[in-house]
Write a protein that holds these residues in place. Structure first.
Motif, mmCIF file in Angstrom:
data_model
loop_
_atom_site.group_PDB
_atom_site.id
_atom_site.type_symbol
_atom_site.label_atom_id
_atom_site.label_comp_id
_atom_site.label_asym_id
_atom_site.label_seq_id
_atom_site.Cartn_x
_atom_site.Cartn_y
_atom_site.Cartn_z
ATOM 1 N N ASP A 1 0.861 -1.171 0.000
ATOM 2 C CA ASP A 1 0.000 0.000 0.000
ATOM 3 C C ASP A 1 0.906 1.231 0.000
ATOM 4 O O ASP A 1 1.662 1.454 0.944
ATOM 5 N N ALA A 2 0.806 2.016 -1.067
ATOM 6 C CA ALA A 2 1.700 3.157 -1.278
ATOM 7 C C ALA A 2 1.584 4.226 -0.204
ATOM 8 O O ALA A 2 2.483 5.040 -0.031
ATOM 9 N N PHE B 1 7.145 -7.524 1.946
ATOM 10 C CA PHE B 1 8.237 -8.171 1.209
ATOM 11 C C PHE B 1 8.894 -9.301 2.002
ATOM 12 O O PHE B 1 9.399 -10.254 1.400
ATOM 13 N N ALA C 1 12.918 -0.056 -9.524
ATOM 14 C CA ALA C 1 12.081 -0.106 -10.737
ATOM 15 C C ALA C 1 11.242 1.151 -10.890
ATOM 16 O O ALA C 1 10.740 1.437 -11.984
ATOM 17 N N LEU D 1 11.202 3.670 -13.661
ATOM 18 C CA LEU D 1 10.372 3.484 -14.859
ATOM 19 C C LEU D 1 8.938 3.941 -14.624
ATOM 20 O O LEU D 1 8.367 3.711 -13.561
ATOM 21 N N GLY D 2 8.371 4.532 -15.663
ATOM 22 C CA GLY D 2 6.937 4.770 -15.686
ATOM 23 C C GLY D 2 6.485 5.900 -14.798
ATOM 24 O O GLY D 2 7.265 6.790 -14.423
ATOM 25 N N PHE E 1 -2.520 8.335 -7.538
ATOM 26 C CA PHE E 1 -1.312 9.164 -7.470
ATOM 27 C C PHE E 1 -0.992 9.706 -8.860
ATOM 28 O O PHE E 1 -1.526 9.243 -9.861
ATOM 29 N N TRP F 1 8.620 9.535 -11.612
ATOM 30 C CA TRP F 1 9.629 9.673 -10.551
ATOM 31 C C TRP F 1 10.856 10.450 -11.034
ATOM 32 O O TRP F 1 11.657 10.907 -10.240
ATOM 33 N N PHE G 1 12.094 4.769 2.218
ATOM 34 C CA PHE G 1 13.436 4.268 1.908
ATOM 35 C C PHE G 1 14.506 5.313 2.216
ATOM 36 O O PHE G 1 15.672 4.984 2.398
ATOM 37 N N PHE H 1 14.901 -9.367 -9.095
ATOM 38 C CA PHE H 1 13.751 -9.421 -10.004
ATOM 39 C C PHE H 1 13.567 -10.848 -10.534
ATOM 40 O O PHE H 1 12.434 -11.350 -10.596
HETATM 41 ZN ZN1 ZEM Z 1 5.456 0.101 -8.057
HETATM 42 N N1 ZEM Z 1 3.890 1.417 -8.098
HETATM 43 N N2 ZEM Z 1 5.268 -0.111 -6.050
HETATM 44 N N3 ZEM Z 1 6.918 -1.287 -8.081
HETATM 45 N N4 ZEM Z 1 5.592 0.290 -10.081
HETATM 46 C C1 ZEM Z 1 3.420 2.090 -9.194
HETATM 47 C C2 ZEM Z 1 3.946 2.068 -10.483
HETATM 48 C C3 ZEM Z 1 4.972 1.228 -10.874
HETATM 49 C C4 ZEM Z 1 4.390 0.560 -5.226
HETATM 50 C C5 ZEM Z 1 3.256 1.303 -5.658
HETATM 51 O O1 ZEM Z 1 2.277 1.545 -4.790
HETATM 52 C C6 ZEM Z 1 3.114 1.764 -7.000
HETATM 53 C C7 ZEM Z 1 7.442 -1.950 -6.998
HETATM 54 C C8 ZEM Z 1 7.177 -1.638 -5.675
HETATM 55 C C9 ZEM Z 1 6.165 -0.780 -5.261
HETATM 56 C C10 ZEM Z 1 6.503 -0.365 -10.874
HETATM 57 C C11 ZEM Z 1 7.321 -1.437 -10.502
HETATM 58 C C12 ZEM Z 1 7.492 -1.858 -9.201
HETATM 59 C C13 ZEM Z 1 2.310 2.887 -8.816
HETATM 60 C C14 ZEM Z 1 1.506 3.753 -9.767
HETATM 61 C C15 ZEM Z 1 2.119 2.692 -7.462
HETATM 62 C C16 ZEM Z 1 1.028 3.375 -6.643
HETATM 63 C C17 ZEM Z 1 0.476 2.904 -10.520
HETATM 64 C C18 ZEM Z 1 -0.293 3.748 -11.512
HETATM 65 O O2 ZEM Z 1 -0.984 4.687 -11.089
HETATM 66 O O3 ZEM Z 1 -0.191 3.483 -12.725
HETATM 67 C C19 ZEM Z 1 4.763 0.321 -3.842
HETATM 68 C C20 ZEM Z 1 4.077 0.875 -2.608
HETATM 69 C C21 ZEM Z 1 5.874 -0.493 -3.874
HETATM 70 C C22 ZEM Z 1 6.695 -1.020 -2.749
HETATM 71 C C23 ZEM Z 1 7.226 -0.284 -1.827
HETATM 72 C C24 ZEM Z 1 8.326 -2.994 -7.437
HETATM 73 C C25 ZEM Z 1 9.050 -3.968 -6.497
HETATM 74 C C26 ZEM Z 1 8.350 -2.942 -8.810
HETATM 75 C C27 ZEM Z 1 9.081 -3.801 -9.794
HETATM 76 C C28 ZEM Z 1 10.165 -4.493 -9.521
HETATM 77 C C29 ZEM Z 1 6.476 0.216 -12.203
HETATM 78 C C30 ZEM Z 1 7.379 -0.173 -13.368
HETATM 79 C C31 ZEM Z 1 5.519 1.215 -12.198
HETATM 80 C C32 ZEM Z 1 5.115 2.150 -13.342
HETATM 81 C C33 ZEM Z 1 3.937 1.578 -14.087
HETATM 82 C C34 ZEM Z 1 3.489 2.428 -15.248
HETATM 83 O O4 ZEM Z 1 2.407 2.136 -15.776
HETATM 84 O O5 ZEM Z 1 4.172 3.364 -15.656
#
Ligand code: ZEM
Length: 288
Positions: free
Chosen positions: A144-145, A156, A172, A175-176, A185, A189, A237, A265
């Motif tokens: 949960d973000a 984890f 990660a 990306l994105g 949100f 980044w 972090f 990964f």
């Molecule tokens: Zn994310 N992530 N993530 N993440 N994530 C988002 C987007 C992307 C968290 C999280 O709440 C969110 C990891 C860990 C964690 C990616 C990869 C990985 C988004 C936005 C949120 C809210 C979604 C949206 O609105 O489209 C939280 C709380 C995490 C842990 C602390 C891990 C581990 C990842 C991969 C190894 C990626 C690539 C995105 C971007 C997606 C996109 O569509 O651009």
């Protein structure tokens, strides 16, 4: 003849697929100037992560093996909002390569996303077999973000990762972006969301992050530009001393980040999967 045809029938489906060809076909699906920042890579990485990150090491349930993320109710879980976009983009390849499992397709798409956007090579094995909706995991297994370091660790550690692996995986977020219509949100980044870099760490450490002034959920933006964002969970972090050690390491040493990310990964994509004994390990060549 009978013997021959029987042998053929007993070849397991996963062995009938040329995965290097699938890799190339996924890579060909990445670019689209009308989608987001021009690439499906980030959302493919997120799909692979959410397909796998449901794993619970105690009950040995969840993970990418069943590809239950494609079934309701898991597909409808709030954390998975927007991932239908990635699945729909990949569906023609499931039709083309009928013998590939969804679990293999979704995880391979994550590997393609990382590698083709300039990240490290990620080892990958085939042989996941799909499950039906009754194997869906309960809601709440993904992070949960809005929460902090304790929650991130709970989630984890349940999968079997340690602090260093967690810190590597969250990189990660180079990306994105976040989408208001998916997670609530907003924003990317960093300035190059379609290139795999260690910028998550450098941006996190080098900027001053202030709460964004808006009606949406609590998130942070960089001062003074406001162009980039951090989730509350991302900020943990920086503030948590044990996580911060690794954030500083990855910010100054991109090679170490790439190595650690690649290993973590690959581990993520294999959580809970019982591979056939003769499943080979692939290191795919990136296209240029
Ligand atoms: Zn994310 N992530 N993530 N993440 N994530 C988002 C987007 C992307 C968290 C999280 O709440 C969110 C990891 C860990 C964690 C990616 C990869 C990985 C988004 C936005 C949120 C809210 C979604 C949206 O609105 O489209 C939280 C709380 C995490 C842990 C602390 C891990 C581990 C990842 C991969 C190894 C990626 C690539 C995105 C971007 C997606 C996109 O569509 O651009």
């Amino acid at each position: 003849w009978y013997f021959y045809s029987k042998q053929q029938d007993e070849t397991p489906a996963w062995k009938k697929v040329n995965y290097q060809n699938v890799y190339k076909d996924i890579a060909d699906l990445l670019e689209d100037e009308n989608y987001d920042d021009g690439s499906y890579g980030p959302v493919f990485v997120r799909l692979a992560w959410h397909a796998s990150g449901t794993y619970d090491k105690k009950t040995r349930t969840g993970g990418s093996a069943g590809a239950t993320i494609r079934h309701a109710p898991e597909s409808e879980h709030g954390a998975n909002a927007g991932l239908d976009v990635a699945r729909r983009r990949l569906e023609p390849l499931k039709q083309k390569y009928r013998n590939i499992s969804y679990g293999d397709l979704y995880t391979l798409a994550g590997v393609v996303g990382v590698q083709e956007l300039g990240g490290p090579t990620v080892q990958w094995r085939p042989g996941r077999s799909d499950k039906q909706a009754d194997a869906c995991t309960p809601d709440g297994r993904l992070p949960d973000a809005a929460q902090g370091a304790d929650h991130v660790r709970d989630i984890f550690y349940r999968m079997g990762f340690d602090d260093r692996e967690i810190a590597a995986l969250v990189g990660a977020h180079a990306l994105g972006r976040c989408h208001t219509y998916r997670s609530g949100f907003d924003g990317p980044w960093n300035a190059s969301p379609t290139v795999f870099t260690n910028f998550f760490y450098t941006e996190l450490l080098e900027n001053t992050w202030v709460p964004k002034k808006w009606d949406g959920p609590k998130q942070f933006v960089d001062k003074p530009t406001g162009a980039f964002m951090m989730l509350p969970a991302d900020m943990a972090f920086k503030t948590d001393p044990r996580f911060r050690t690794y954030i500083e390491l990855y910010a100054r040493d991109q090679d170490t980040f790439f190595n650690d990310f690649s290993a973590a990964f690959a581990k993520l994509l294999e959580l809970g999967v019982k591979f056939p004994e003769d499943a080979p390990t692939y290191r795919f060549k990136t296209l240029d």
